[in-house]
Scaffold this motif. Structure first.
Motif, short mmCIF file in Angstrom:
data_model
loop_
_atom_site.label_atom_id
_atom_site.label_comp_id
_atom_site.label_asym_id
_atom_site.label_seq_id
_atom_site.Cartn_x
_atom_site.Cartn_y
_atom_site.Cartn_z
N ALA A 191 45.76 90.97 44.32
CA ALA A 191 45.13 92.15 43.74
C ALA A 191 44.62 91.87 42.33
O ALA A 191 43.55 92.34 41.94
CB ALA A 191 46.11 93.33 43.73
N THR A 192 45.37 91.08 41.57
CA THR A 192 44.96 90.71 40.21
C THR A 192 43.69 89.87 40.25
O THR A 192 42.76 90.08 39.47
CB THR A 192 46.09 89.97 39.48
OG1 THR A 192 47.23 90.83 39.41
CG2 THR A 192 45.68 89.56 38.08
N THR A 193 43.65 88.92 41.17
CA THR A 193 42.45 88.08 41.32
C THR A 193 41.25 88.94 41.67
O THR A 193 40.17 88.78 41.09
CB THR A 193 42.68 87.01 42.41
OG1 THR A 193 43.74 86.16 41.99
CG2 THR A 193 41.42 86.18 42.65
N ASN A 194 41.43 89.87 42.60
CA ASN A 194 40.33 90.76 42.98
C ASN A 194 39.88 91.61 41.81
O ASN A 194 38.67 91.83 41.61
CB ASN A 194 40.74 91.65 44.16
CG ASN A 194 40.93 90.86 45.43
OD1 ASN A 194 40.46 89.73 45.57
ND2 ASN A 194 41.63 91.45 46.38
N MET A 195 40.83 92.10 41.00
CA MET A 195 40.47 92.90 39.83
C MET A 195 39.71 92.07 38.81
O MET A 195 38.71 92.52 38.25
CB MET A 195 41.74 93.43 39.17
CG MET A 195 42.10 94.89 39.27
SD MET A 195 40.85 96.11 39.35
CE MET A 195 41.12 96.86 37.78
N ASP A 196 40.17 90.84 38.58
CA ASP A 196 39.49 89.96 37.63
C ASP A 196 38.06 89.69 38.07
O ASP A 196 37.12 89.72 37.26
CB ASP A 196 40.25 88.64 37.48
CG ASP A 196 41.57 88.79 36.74
OD1 ASP A 196 41.78 89.85 36.10
OD2 ASP A 196 42.39 87.85 36.81
N GLU A 197 37.88 89.45 39.37
CA GLU A 197 36.53 89.22 39.88
C GLU A 197 35.67 90.46 39.72
O GLU A 197 34.49 90.38 39.36
CB GLU A 197 36.59 88.80 41.35
CG GLU A 197 37.15 87.41 41.56
CD GLU A 197 37.39 87.07 43.03
OE1 GLU A 197 37.11 87.90 43.92
OE2 GLU A 197 37.88 85.95 43.28
N GLN A 198 36.25 91.63 39.97
CA GLN A 198 35.52 92.89 39.83
C GLN A 198 35.11 93.11 38.38
O GLN A 198 33.98 93.51 38.10
CB GLN A 198 36.38 94.05 40.31
CG GLN A 198 35.60 95.33 40.49
CD GLN A 198 34.63 95.23 41.65
OE1 GLN A 198 35.02 94.94 42.77
NE2 GLN A 198 33.38 95.44 41.39
#
Length: 107
Positions: free
Chosen positions: A55-62
């Motif tokens: 989820a953190t990776t997805n947030m960072d990408e977003q």
């Protein structure tokens, strides 16, 4: 005794017609959703950490994509961006809890 990874139920939608909603972490634990079962607290915590890392990776990408568009304001978010933010919140709020915890029982 086993362990379960639980996540809070959805709260109210951010807006009318929204396809996603942030978690309601104030709900009693017996209303939370069991995501998976584990034989040990360590296995549960490892799964929780893996979910949070994803989820953190997805947030960072977003956030990176939003910065490229010059807009980090939630006013500029699309439904898919709120979905990523909500997934991060659900992963953050998830709990590992023993299956014999009395808070899981209905009252």
């Amino acid at each position: 005794m086993g362990w379960v990874l639980i996540a809070p139920p959805p709260g109210p939608p951010r807006s009318i017609g929204a396809s996603t909603a942030p978690p309601n972490d104030n709900a009693p634990l017996n209303q939370w959703t069991i995501r998976n079962s584990y034989d040990s607290a360590q296995a549960c915590e490892a799964a929780k950490k893996k979910n949070l890392d994803t989820a953190t990776t997805n947030m960072d990408e977003q956030h990176h994509l939003a910065e490229q568009r010059q807009g980090l304001s939630p006013d500029n978010f699309s439904d898919s961006e709120f979905l990523v933010a909500d997934q991060f919140e659900y992963a953050t709020e998830a709990l590992c809890i023993s299956t014999d915890d009395p808070r899981l029982k209905s009252k």
